[in-house]
Design a protein around this motif. Structure first.
Motif, PDB file in Angstrom:
ATOM      1  N   GLN A  43      -3.766  -2.706   8.770  1.00  0.00           N
ATOM      2  CA  GLN A  43      -2.722  -1.883   8.187  1.00  0.00           C
ATOM      3  C   GLN A  43      -2.871  -0.916   7.335  1.00  0.00           C
ATOM      4  O   GLN A  43      -2.065   0.094   7.161  1.00  0.00           O
ATOM      5  CB  GLN A  43      -1.673  -3.252   7.899  1.00  0.00           C
ATOM      6  N   SER A  44      -3.654  -0.853   6.453  1.00  0.00           N
ATOM      7  CA  SER A  44      -3.954  -0.216   5.331  1.00  0.00           C
ATOM      8  C   SER A  44      -4.334   1.129   5.752  1.00  0.00           C
ATOM      9  O   SER A  44      -3.784   2.458   5.390  1.00  0.00           O
ATOM     10  CB  SER A  44      -4.935  -0.598   4.308  1.00  0.00           C
ATOM     11  N   HIS A  45      -5.427   1.034   6.650  1.00  0.00           N
ATOM     12  CA  HIS A  45      -5.725   2.360   7.488  1.00  0.00           C
ATOM     13  C   HIS A  45      -4.604   2.990   8.318  1.00  0.00           C
ATOM     14  O   HIS A  45      -4.574   4.093   8.148  1.00  0.00           O
ATOM     15  CB  HIS A  45      -6.829   1.795   8.655  1.00  0.00           C
ATOM     16  N   VAL A  63      -7.747   2.514  -1.294  1.00  0.00           N
ATOM     17  CA  VAL A  63      -6.480   1.517  -1.596  1.00  0.00           C
ATOM     18  C   VAL A  63      -6.618   0.298  -1.575  1.00  0.00           C
ATOM     19  O   VAL A  63      -5.941  -0.498  -2.443  1.00  0.00           O
ATOM     20  CB  VAL A  63      -5.548   2.375  -0.556  1.00  0.00           C
ATOM     21  N   LEU A  64      -7.404  -0.177  -0.613  1.00  0.00           N
ATOM     22  CA  LEU A  64      -7.542  -1.611  -0.368  1.00  0.00           C
ATOM     23  C   LEU A  64      -8.174  -2.350  -1.803  1.00  0.00           C
ATOM     24  O   LEU A  64      -7.741  -3.445  -1.975  1.00  0.00           O
ATOM     25  CB  LEU A  64      -8.286  -2.097   0.785  1.00  0.00           C
ATOM     26  N   SER A  65      -8.801  -1.573  -2.383  1.00  0.00           N
ATOM     27  CA  SER A  65      -9.757  -2.124  -3.520  1.00  0.00           C
ATOM     28  C   SER A  65      -8.607  -2.368  -4.727  1.00  0.00           C
ATOM     29  O   SER A  65      -8.796  -3.266  -5.406  1.00  0.00           O
ATOM     30  CB  SER A  65     -10.904  -1.310  -3.962  1.00  0.00           C
ATOM     31  N   GLU A  66      -7.605  -1.607  -4.742  1.00  0.00           N
ATOM     32  CA  GLU A  66      -6.508  -2.008  -5.659  1.00  0.00           C
ATOM     33  C   GLU A  66      -5.811  -3.136  -5.536  1.00  0.00           C
ATOM     34  O   GLU A  66      -5.367  -3.690  -6.350  1.00  0.00           O
ATOM     35  CB  GLU A  66      -5.793  -0.574  -5.633  1.00  0.00           C
ATOM     36  N   VAL A  97       0.908  -1.257   0.018  1.00  0.00           N
ATOM     37  CA  VAL A  97       0.218   0.171   0.040  1.00  0.00           C
ATOM     38  C   VAL A  97       0.711   1.336   0.017  1.00  0.00           C
ATOM     39  O   VAL A  97       0.476   2.206  -0.520  1.00  0.00           O
ATOM     40  CB  VAL A  97      -0.877   0.148   1.191  1.00  0.00           C
ATOM     41  N   LEU A  98       1.981   1.161   0.613  1.00  0.00           N
ATOM     42  CA  LEU A  98       2.980   2.409   0.501  1.00  0.00           C
ATOM     43  C   LEU A  98       2.998   3.026  -0.724  1.00  0.00           C
ATOM     44  O   LEU A  98       2.754   4.499  -0.649  1.00  0.00           O
ATOM     45  CB  LEU A  98       4.262   2.245   1.340  1.00  0.00           C
ATOM     46  N   PRO A  99       3.412   2.525  -1.639  1.00  0.00           N
ATOM     47  CA  PRO A  99       3.672   3.127  -3.163  1.00  0.00           C
ATOM     48  C   PRO A  99       2.334   3.720  -3.618  1.00  0.00           C
ATOM     49  O   PRO A  99       2.427   4.676  -4.522  1.00  0.00           O
ATOM     50  CB  PRO A  99       4.326   2.299  -3.881  1.00  0.00           C
ATOM     51  N   ILE A 100       1.465   2.812  -3.448  1.00  0.00           N
ATOM     52  CA  ILE A 100       0.068   3.449  -3.900  1.00  0.00           C
ATOM     53  C   ILE A 100      -0.397   4.654  -3.282  1.00  0.00           C
ATOM     54  O   ILE A 100      -0.891   5.557  -3.833  1.00  0.00           O
ATOM     55  CB  ILE A 100      -1.110   2.293  -3.475  1.00  0.00           C
ATOM     56  N   TYR A 101      -0.175   4.958  -1.892  1.00  0.00           N
ATOM     57  CA  TYR A 101      -0.589   6.204  -1.269  1.00  0.00           C
ATOM     58  C   TYR A 101       0.386   7.263  -1.935  1.00  0.00           C
ATOM     59  O   TYR A 101      -0.081   8.476  -2.227  1.00  0.00           O
ATOM     60  CB  TYR A 101      -0.101   5.957   0.178  1.00  0.00           C
ATOM     61  N   GLU A 102       1.522   6.741  -2.050  1.00  0.00           N
ATOM     62  CA  GLU A 102       2.462   7.977  -2.592  1.00  0.00           C
ATOM     63  C   GLU A 102       2.115   8.417  -4.105  1.00  0.00           C
ATOM     64  O   GLU A 102       2.173   9.692  -4.330  1.00  0.00           O
ATOM     65  CB  GLU A 102       4.006   7.343  -2.778  1.00  0.00           C
TER      66      GLU A 102
END
Length: 875
Positions: free
Chosen positions: A308-310, A344-347, A246-251
């Protein structure tokens, strides 16, 4: 907030230099802190936050002997050692079993106002500063903090030393901590500006597993680690994998790089909340972070990934950009819930259909709470410290996320996220308020977002949209919805700007959704050919209920179940949940809910719809739990719906089967067992007993797949014998597989014998760890047979329980579980009378909500018993 509860604005800290000495052998810690100050207004005094700390030396260094000036610093020593307590607040201790002996480690939990319990500070989110943290500990332990280690070296105490750490040598000598023992000093890199509630540090015999991720923005590779005691660390791989994904998705979404040099996760046996977003050092309880590689059940995987994504979302929402005060908590939690648990989790797990699942797990939960007169606005005044703790509820998390999800679908997700990125960039390392967010999204969309959103955030409640059909169209009207009906005029003043998400059907049968149509008045007429299909709140994105004429509801339900329907399965979920809420409020007959379910179930293939059906029937059964004839009839109806699913799906889980198949099978087996299906009960009981005899590598363990451990434990508790009960009690102490332990806790509370229930309750008070109370209590809440006993036992032992959880988040859940399942007026009167003699300031909101729930169910039962009984007898 009243001025007496806030620090004066004349002083602002800029830099904390914090040194902490921890001795786990004696469960003690010591420390000093030096704080650099900006003096915003010249004066002769300073005020700061501190609790439960006796201070020895407080030295103010200022250019003037009589006035405070910018550049002043403040140095504080502790008078004596402080015990590491078990409160799960401040700097506290947790334990683990090592070779049969209990040993300790220490960690922090500062949110919302417990940093002041560990060191004197300016403990308000707006008073950000940078932190230089040094930890001194025994050499065979590991030190962790927000930042990476800058240096670590052996520390040799020197008697009579005069350097900056002379106090350490003195303390080691004075307190009998042998100087010849090996110690070390760990210095961490200085943090960016941050709020005190995000400061974190820990000391213990931790081991770790590690990974890394590559920033898509800078190309930097940053380390990721999962820490825990040696008995648990290996179960953290799945948590670590989620963070890496998830980290790179948030970025990429925010176009802001994660700013710290590393991101660790620490699992603790004793932890109050589920998890905590400490910047650079996420911490949490075992249930939120651990997945036994040999017990990979889908529900645990979903909970960990969601959590964790939260928490990673908080690295931006809360940590980089922080709400100015706790009345805007939703800017942290609502965003983390929407971004982390849905967008993000749906990705990374599209097969989980998390946006659709959100309707039941978040939106409906929020609406059920917000339908009470004892609700509160998302953004609400926070007049004292007790209120701060109570703000961490379903409304700050789930309603806020639901409102933001509605906005995202109204303006379009791409524009919404672009506006969010604009908002974050404008407030990097700073604080924000609601208007900052609306302004940023307005800038991107060109819409007046404040006009659309203001009442959703600042007003209590939500509307029900009533649809009246005429010859030329529909008249729609909004009124505040309450679980007891339409609000009376004094509580029905708010007019919301309601995005209608209005669905009509084209000539070729395709759905057309108008996302820009808004109801911003009490009533609106929409020209429409009512002989054709239409629906409000398409996709169930709106934060409101819709009440159709009975004939229209039936028509939509039947059409939504067809193979090429213009309505989605999300629409079916929304229809069922709305119907249940409207029936509870007395706006439609409860029998209509059963008719709707019966119609949809005949051809339903979506697992999430089946889950909604199961939960709705469970809610009805739970409400009428003291009317045995209705319970029996509802169980018969549940058995007719879910029994065939068990027959067709069986009990075996293929290794690579679709997540939806796993979910439907588990739900069907669980519901059939709850409904008393003897075949299912005997099968689960057989598998439970066989699994107890397994040894490493035996085939017996295969008889109980991980997804069936919990339903099997509940069946063993409810229908098993004394030997099964003793086996469950033993399993609650299982340390190598916490998931089995939690399932067993629910099993021990599923007993039908009151003597066994008392035995379990006594065990909870005397032997259970505080962090496990919530699992036991939830089990008692779900057990119809013991609800009255449990509520009474809780009140009889209230003083003991309240003392255990003084200042913790968990007390609110314990109160709700103890009383929220009851439904008689005399229950309401007894509970209300009991708490009149107690200090309820720390949980008064949830107590009022639980009492409201009891009365609402009482009225529902009184109104609808004949209706539901007649329908069940006729079916």
């Amino acid at each position: 907030m009243a001025a007496t509860h806030r620090l004066p604005a004349n002083v602002k800290p800029t830099h904390y230099d914090l040194v902490v000495l921890t001795d786990l052998t004696q469960s003690k810690y010591f420390g000093t802190v030096t704080i650099n100050l900006d003096i915003l207004t010249e004066g002769t005094f300073i005020a700061f936050n501190v609790t439960e700390l006796i201070l020895k030396d407080a030295i103010l260094i200022s250019p003037s002997s009589t006035e405070l000036f910018t550049g002043s610093s403040f140095q504080i020593d502790r008078e004596r050692e402080w015990d590491l307590d078990d409160t799960m607040l401040g700097f506290y201790r947790s334990s683990w079993i090592n070779e049969g002996k209990e040993q300790y480690y220490a960690l922090t939990q500062f949110e919302p106002i417990s940093a002041r319990k560990a060191f004197p500070c300016w403990d308000e989110p707006q008073l950000k500063a940078i932190f230089s943290i040094t930890m001194i500990s025994r050499e065979n332990t590991v030190n962790l903090s927000n930042m990476s280690v800058a240096s670590e070296e052996t520390y040799v105490p020197v008697k009579g030393a005069t350097d900056d750490l002379a106090w350490v040598s003195r303390i080691l000598e004075e307190d009998g901590l042998q100087c010849e023992d090996k110690w070390k000093i760990t210095k961490f890199q200085t943090t960016p500006p941050m709020s005190t509630y995000l400061v974190a540090y820990a000391n213990g015999p931790f081991t770790f597993i590690e990974s890394c991720y590559k920033s898509p923005l800078s190309g930097k590779v940053k380390p990721l680690r999962f820490y825990g005691t040696p008995d648990l660390t290996f179960q953290g791989q799945y948590s670590l994998d989620v963070v890496q994904k998830v980290l790179p998705i948030y970025e990429e979404i925010f176009q802001i790089e994660y700013p710290l040099p590393k991101l660790d996760t620490l699992v603790a046996s004793a932890f109050d909340a589920g998890a905590m977003e400490n910047w650079g050092l996420i911490a949490g309880k075992a249930k939120a972070l651990l997945l036994d590689p040999n017990q990979r059940n889908l529900n645990t995987m979903k909970n960990i990934a969601t959590g964790q994504s939260h928490e990673v979302a908080h690295m931006w929402f809360g940590n980089i950009t922080t709400m100015a005060w706790w009345d805007n908590l939703y800017l942290n939690e609502g965003f983390a819930s929407l971004m982390g648990e849905v967008i993000v989790l749906s990705e990374i797990y599209p097969e989980w259909k998390v946006d659709a699942a959100f309707i039941s797990t978040a939106l409906d939960r929020a609406l059920c709470l917000d339908a009470k007169l004892s609700s509160h606005p998302i953004e609400t005044p926070v007049p004292d410290a007790h209120m701060i703790h109570q703000m961490f509820d379903v409304l700050s998390y789930k309603k806020a996320a639901s409102v933001l999800r509605m906005l995202s679908n109204f303006v379009g997700e791409d524009l919404f996220l672009k506006g969010v990125s604009t908002y974050l960039k404008a407030h990097l390392y700073d604080n924000s308020v609601t208007e900052d967010l609306w302004n940023a999204i307005s800038e991107v969309t060109g819409l007046d977002i404040t006009f659309v959103m203001d009442n959703w955030v600042k007003k209590m409640g939500f509307p029900v949209i009533t649809v009246t059909e005429t010859e030329h169209g529909i008249l729609i009207r909004q009124d505040r919805f309450l679980e007891t009906g339409i609000a009376e005029s004094k509580d029905n003043e708010t007019i919301w700007a309601v995005p209608l998400f209005f669905l009509t059907v084209s000539q070729d049968g395709k759905p057309l959704i108008d996302k820009q149509l808004i109801l911003d008045s009490r009533e609106k007429f929409i020209n429409l050919d009512v002989s054709k299909s239409y629906k409000l709140n398409a996709g169930t994105f709106g934060v409101y209920r819709v009440m159709y004429p009975t004939e229209r509801l039936t028509k939509i339900a039947l059409e939504s179940a067809q193979e090429h329907s213009p309505f989605s399965f999300q629409d079916r979920i929304g229809l069922i949940l709305d119907a249940r809420a409207l029936a509870k409020a007395g706006l439609i007959p409860t029998s209509n809910v059963l008719t709707l379910i019966n119609a949809i179930a005949k051809s339903e293939k979506e697992g999430l719809v089946w889950s909604t059906i199961a939960d709705t029937l469970e809610d009805l059964t739970s409400t009428w739990f003291e009317q045995q004839d209705i319970v029996d009839s509802l169980n018969d109806f549940r058995g007719r719906l879910f029994g065939p699913l068990v027959d067709s799906l069986g009990y075996e889980y293929a290794e690579n089967e679709l997540a939806e198949m796993t979910e439907i099978r588990t739900k069907a087996i669980s519901v059939a067992a709850e409904a008393g299906d003897k075949t299912v009960i005997n099968e689960l009981l057989m598998r439970f007993r066989a699994s107890l005899n397994n040894v490493e590598g035996s085939t017996a363990d295969l008889k109980l797949p991980p997804d069936l451990v919990r339903p099997a434990c509940i069946v063993a508790g409810r229908y098993g014998n004394r030997e099964d009960f003793e086996a469950l009690k033993a399993l609650t102490l299982e340390t190598n597989s916490p998931s089995k332990a939690w399932s067993a806790m629910h099993g021990t509370t599923a007993v039908q014998n009151i003597n066994l229930a008392q035995e379990t309750f006594d065990h909870i008070l005397t032997n259970a760890r505080e962090q496990d109370f919530v699992y036991y209590f939830h089990g008692f809440y779900l057990n119809y047979r013991t609800r009255q006993f449990f509520s009474d036992a809780f009140m009889q032992n209230f003083d003991i329980i309240a003392k255990k959880f003084e200042g913790n988040f968990a007390i609110r859940m314990l109160i709700d579980f103890a009383h929220g399942g009851l439904s008689r007026k005399e229950d309401h009167q007894k509970i209300e009378a009991f708490y009149k003699t107690k200090d309820t300031s720390k949980f008064n909101m949830v107590l009022k909500q639980s009492l409201d729930s009891i009365l609402a169910k009482h009225v529902w039962i009184k109104r609808s018993t004949s209706d539901i009984r007649d329908w069940l007898l006729a079916t």
